[in-house]
Enzyme design. Structure first.
Site, PDB file in Angstrom:
ATOM      1  N   SER A 141       0.848  -1.189   0.000  1.00 39.73           N
ATOM      2  CA  SER A 141       0.000   0.000   0.000  1.00 39.73           C
ATOM      3  C   SER A 141       0.881   1.235   0.000  1.00 39.73           C
ATOM      4  O   SER A 141       2.072   1.166   0.329  1.00 39.73           O
ATOM      5  CB  SER A 141      -0.884  -0.004   1.256  1.00 39.73           C
ATOM      6  OG  SER A 141      -1.532   1.239   1.459  1.00 39.73           O
ATOM      7  N   TYR A 154      -2.615  -1.527  10.072  1.00 42.87           N
ATOM      8  CA  TYR A 154      -2.556  -1.642   8.619  1.00 42.87           C
ATOM      9  C   TYR A 154      -1.196  -1.189   8.095  1.00 42.87           C
ATOM     10  O   TYR A 154      -0.561  -1.866   7.285  1.00 42.87           O
ATOM     11  CB  TYR A 154      -3.677  -0.799   8.007  1.00 42.87           C
ATOM     12  CG  TYR A 154      -3.796  -0.899   6.507  1.00 42.87           C
ATOM     13  CD1 TYR A 154      -4.493  -1.956   5.920  1.00 42.87           C
ATOM     14  CD2 TYR A 154      -3.237   0.071   5.673  1.00 42.87           C
ATOM     15  CE1 TYR A 154      -4.616  -2.047   4.542  1.00 42.87           C
ATOM     16  CE2 TYR A 154      -3.357  -0.009   4.299  1.00 42.87           C
ATOM     17  CZ  TYR A 154      -4.043  -1.068   3.736  1.00 42.87           C
ATOM     18  OH  TYR A 154      -4.169  -1.161   2.373  1.00 42.87           O
TER      19      TYR A 154
END
Length: 256
Positions: A141, A154
């Site tokens: 990401s 995350y």
């Protein structure tokens, strides 16, 4: 130019919807046979059926070692080999300041988003070594390239995926196995729709391109890394983020 995946068999986790579903569609259109996996069984089976005879679906919890063995065995039994693995399955973990993030939720995000990637790589490597080649694409990401507020679990997992990719690349290069990471920015998917974003030009001023990305734009990058066109690329970090991680936009700096 579209990637050529003729004759390749690819496993794609989180393949029921969003980026994984689009990666499956692009791979099949490029000539691959795909095994889609997800915990969303109804959606996954429907998507595989839509893709046709070159797609299969198997329900799969990426945190399960036994589940991973079943997936890889299913791919080999059905299509004869495994050439590619796309570690896409993941969860967001919500938006909480670090001190308010529960240990339970933090561990769950790490378990799915990082340990699931590790188990998948560990399980597929022996099969790829038998073939003498392979390509592993790990979905990290933009949060794995910078510190992004409110993403402690995350962000930690996605940085971990980035590091694990590097380790895999240096260990597996002589076996003919390439390992790369893709770092999507803000992409319009079911997982991100709740933050109020919308597709279209000018709808996301936080990136130099001033828009959110589309799942197909990530899927095409993944297909390229799976293909022989990327034969000398390993250990790379491909940011597909509209320039988000490059730096602040002029609008952000000037307030105009």
């Amino acid at each position: 130019m579209a990637a050529d995946l003729q004759g390749k068999t690819v496993i794609i986790t989180g393949g029921a919807r969003g980026l994984g579903a689009e990666a499956g569609r692009v791979a099949v259109e490029a000539g691959a046979r795909v095994v889609l996996t997800d915990v969303l069984e109804e959606e996954g089976r429907a998507h595989a059926e839509k893709l046709g005879a070159d797609a299969r679906f198997i329900r799969h919890d990426v945190t399960s070692e036994e589940g991973w063995r079943e997936v890889v065995d299913h791919a080999v039994a059905t299509f004869g080999r495994v050439d590619g693995l796309v570690n896409n399955a993941g969860i967001s973990g919500g938006s909480h300041p670090l001190e308010q993030q529960s240990v339970q939720d933090f561990r769950r995000v790490i378990d799915i988003n990082l340990i699931g990637v590790f188990i998948g790589m560990r399980t597929v490597i022996p099969v790829m070594k038998e073939n003498g080649s392979g390509s592993i694409v790990n979905l990290s990401s933009a949060a794995g390239l910078m510190g992004l507020a409110l993403t402690s679990g995350y962000g930690a997992a996605k940085w971990g995926v980035r590091g694990l990719t590097k380790v895999g690349a240096v260990e597996l290069g002589t076996a003919g196995i390439r390992v790369n990471s893709v770092h999507p920015g803000m992409i319009y998917t079911p997982m991100t729709a709740h933050v109020g974003i919308a597709p279209g030009a000018g709808n996301y001023p936080h990136t130099p391109m001033a828009r959110v990305g589309e799942p197909a734009e990530i899927a095409e990058a993944v297909a390229f890394l799976l293909s022989d066109a990327a034969s000398y690329i390993t250990g790379a970090e491909l940011a597909v983020d509209g320039g988000w991680t490059t730096g602040p936009t002029v609008q952000q700096l000037t307030g105009r």
